[in-house]
Design a protein around this motif. Structure first.
Motif: not given
Length: 183
Positions: A159-160, A113, A89, A157
């Motif tokens: 997602g990582y 996310h 993140r 949105v």
């Protein structure tokens, strides 16, 4: 496992508080394993309800999870995963700050996310989604989450957690490229 501290919600009414958890996000959804910490008066009724409703939970998975918990391997795994996803993140936020400063990142540094708000006058969700698809990125438009999207800010949105670590820098490059915007 820890006992409830004097400040925890269960300490004021221990006979009325149930703690529930699952291993689906931390280990694997296919395991379908969860747990309950129940007041003593509920243990038997809940065990009986479980027995009547579902006698097919595999014992091996339960025993392995119990061993992971009692041996503290589960705690170590969760701590390592938190650190790994926090770093991802942070890398996402830093990449956007330096290469797409017009995009605002919202939300707390938890979960898997991030919410990205797109600038007014820039490409909208649909254009960004088309660009993302062309680059092999799977994003979600924020508009799908609004009951009434009219007047709401456009966003994504992201997602990582999914890209492999070796592919994460390339995924960040692709995302920043997709979000490029000229005022």
């Amino acid at each position: 496992m820890r006992r409830a501290s004097a400040c925890s919600p269960g300490s004021t009414a221990p006979g009325h508080v149930v703690y529930a958890g699952t291993a689906s996000k931390t280990l694997a959804p296919a395991l379908r394993l969860g747990w309950l910490v129940l007041p003593a008066a509920l243990v038997e009724p809940v065990a009986e309800a479980k027995r009547l409703a579902d006698a097919h939970t595999p014992s091996l998975g339960q025993l392995v999870l119990a061993d992971l918990i009692t041996g503290h391997a589960y705690d170590r795994h969760v701590r390592a995963a938190r650190l790994r996803y926090r770093r991802r993140r942070d890398a996402l936020v830093e990449a956007l700050r330096s290469r797409a400063p017009h995009v605002r990142v919202l939300g707390v540094a938890a979960g898997l996310h991030a919410l990205l708000l797109l600038p007014d006058g820039g490409p909208g969700e649909h254009e960004i989604m088309a660009r993302a698809a062309a680059r092999g990125l799977a994003l979600q438009p924020l508009g799908e989450f609004w009951q009434r999207p009219d007047g709401r800010p456009p966003g994504l949105v992201v997602g990582y957690s999914t890209p492999l670590q070796s592919g994460y820098p390339a995924a960040l490059d692709a995302l920043c490229s997709v979000l490029r915007y000229k005022a």
